[in-house]
Design a protein around this motif. Structure first.
Motif, short mmCIF file in Angstrom:
data_model
loop_
_atom_site.label_atom_id
_atom_site.label_comp_id
_atom_site.label_asym_id
_atom_site.label_seq_id
_atom_site.Cartn_x
_atom_site.Cartn_y
_atom_site.Cartn_z
N LEU A 24 8.57 16.81 -9.39
CA LEU A 24 7.73 15.97 -8.53
C LEU A 24 8.56 14.92 -7.79
O LEU A 24 8.36 14.68 -6.60
N VAL A 25 9.49 14.29 -8.50
CA VAL A 25 10.35 13.28 -7.88
C VAL A 25 11.21 13.92 -6.79
O VAL A 25 11.34 13.37 -5.69
N GLU A 26 11.76 15.08 -7.07
CA GLU A 26 12.57 15.78 -6.07
C GLU A 26 11.71 16.19 -4.87
O GLU A 26 12.15 16.10 -3.73
N GLY A 27 10.48 16.61 -5.13
CA GLY A 27 9.57 16.97 -4.04
C GLY A 27 9.23 15.77 -3.17
O GLY A 27 9.19 15.88 -1.94
N LEU A 28 8.99 14.62 -3.79
CA LEU A 28 8.71 13.40 -3.05
C LEU A 28 9.91 13.01 -2.19
O LEU A 28 9.77 12.70 -1.00
N ALA A 29 11.09 13.04 -2.78
CA ALA A 29 12.31 12.70 -2.03
C ALA A 29 12.51 13.65 -0.86
O ALA A 29 12.86 13.22 0.25
N THR A 41 6.91 7.92 10.51
CA THR A 41 6.78 6.77 9.63
C THR A 41 6.10 7.24 8.36
O THR A 41 5.16 8.03 8.40
N VAL A 42 6.58 6.77 7.20
CA VAL A 42 6.00 7.16 5.92
C VAL A 42 5.41 5.92 5.27
O VAL A 42 6.10 4.95 5.00
N LEU A 43 4.10 5.98 5.02
CA LEU A 43 3.38 4.87 4.39
C LEU A 43 2.99 5.28 2.97
O LEU A 43 2.33 6.30 2.78
N LEU A 44 3.44 4.48 2.00
CA LEU A 44 3.05 4.69 0.61
C LEU A 44 2.18 3.50 0.21
O LEU A 44 2.69 2.40 -0.01
N PHE A 47 2.98 0.31 -1.95
CA PHE A 47 4.43 0.25 -2.10
C PHE A 47 5.09 -0.26 -0.82
O PHE A 47 5.80 -1.25 -0.84
N GLY A 48 4.89 0.44 0.29
CA GLY A 48 5.48 -0.01 1.54
C GLY A 48 5.58 1.09 2.57
O GLY A 48 5.05 2.20 2.39
N THR A 49 6.28 0.78 3.65
CA THR A 49 6.42 1.69 4.78
C THR A 49 7.89 1.92 5.10
O THR A 49 8.67 0.97 5.19
N PHE A 50 8.25 3.20 5.28
CA PHE A 50 9.59 3.58 5.71
C PHE A 50 9.50 3.98 7.18
O PHE A 50 8.65 4.79 7.56
N GLN A 78 14.41 1.69 7.84
CA GLN A 78 13.94 0.36 7.48
C GLN A 78 12.79 0.51 6.49
O GLN A 78 11.93 1.37 6.66
N PHE A 79 12.79 -0.33 5.46
CA PHE A 79 11.70 -0.35 4.49
C PHE A 79 11.01 -1.70 4.56
O PHE A 79 11.66 -2.74 4.48
N ASN A 80 9.70 -1.68 4.74
CA ASN A 80 8.89 -2.90 4.71
C ASN A 80 7.95 -2.81 3.52
O ASN A 80 7.07 -1.96 3.49
N PRO A 81 8.16 -3.67 2.52
CA PRO A 81 7.30 -3.62 1.34
C PRO A 81 5.87 -4.03 1.69
O PRO A 81 5.64 -4.83 2.59
N SER A 82 4.92 -3.47 0.94
CA SER A 82 3.51 -3.83 1.15
C SER A 82 3.27 -5.25 0.66
O SER A 82 4.05 -5.80 -0.13
N THR A 83 2.16 -5.82 1.09
CA THR A 83 1.79 -7.16 0.64
C THR A 83 1.60 -7.18 -0.87
O THR A 83 2.02 -8.12 -1.54
#
Length: 93
Positions: A24-29, A41-44, A47-50, A78-83
């Motif tokens: 699962l971790v490898e799949g996410l990566a 753009t990837v929003l988690l 967690f945050g946005t890449f 760039q990574f922006n952490p969520s509030t």
């Protein structure tokens, strides 16, 4: 935290075998990597946005040799952490 520790902690928390969690971790990566390579753009949530940023080529001073250098265009991540993540980090004891 390295990958082995992450997999072990997730395995314990999810009550799943480590090899399943590792897949699962490898799949996410892989999914993150593919999306960022495509310029998406990837929003988690929670967690945050890449995002990817394209930097134009530029001319800079070469302090070692004197003269100028042409730096090619570059793409950075760039990574922006969520509030929520920021709040949890700042409220830590």
């Amino acid at each position: 935290m390295d990958n082995n520790i992450l997999v072990a902690e997730l395995s314990a928390e999810l009550h799943r075998p480590e090899r399943d969690v590792e897949a699962l971790v490898e799949g996410l990566a892989s999914a993150l990597r593919d999306a960022l390579v495509d310029g998406d753009t990837v929003l988690l949530p929670g967690f945050g946005t890449f995002t990817t940023l394209k930097e134009d080529e530029k001319i800079v001073d070469d302090l070692d040799r004197g003269g100028k250098l042409l730096l090619p265009p570059a793409i950075t991540i760039q990574f922006n952490p969520s509030t929520l993540l920021r709040r949890k980090i700042t409220e830590r004891p």
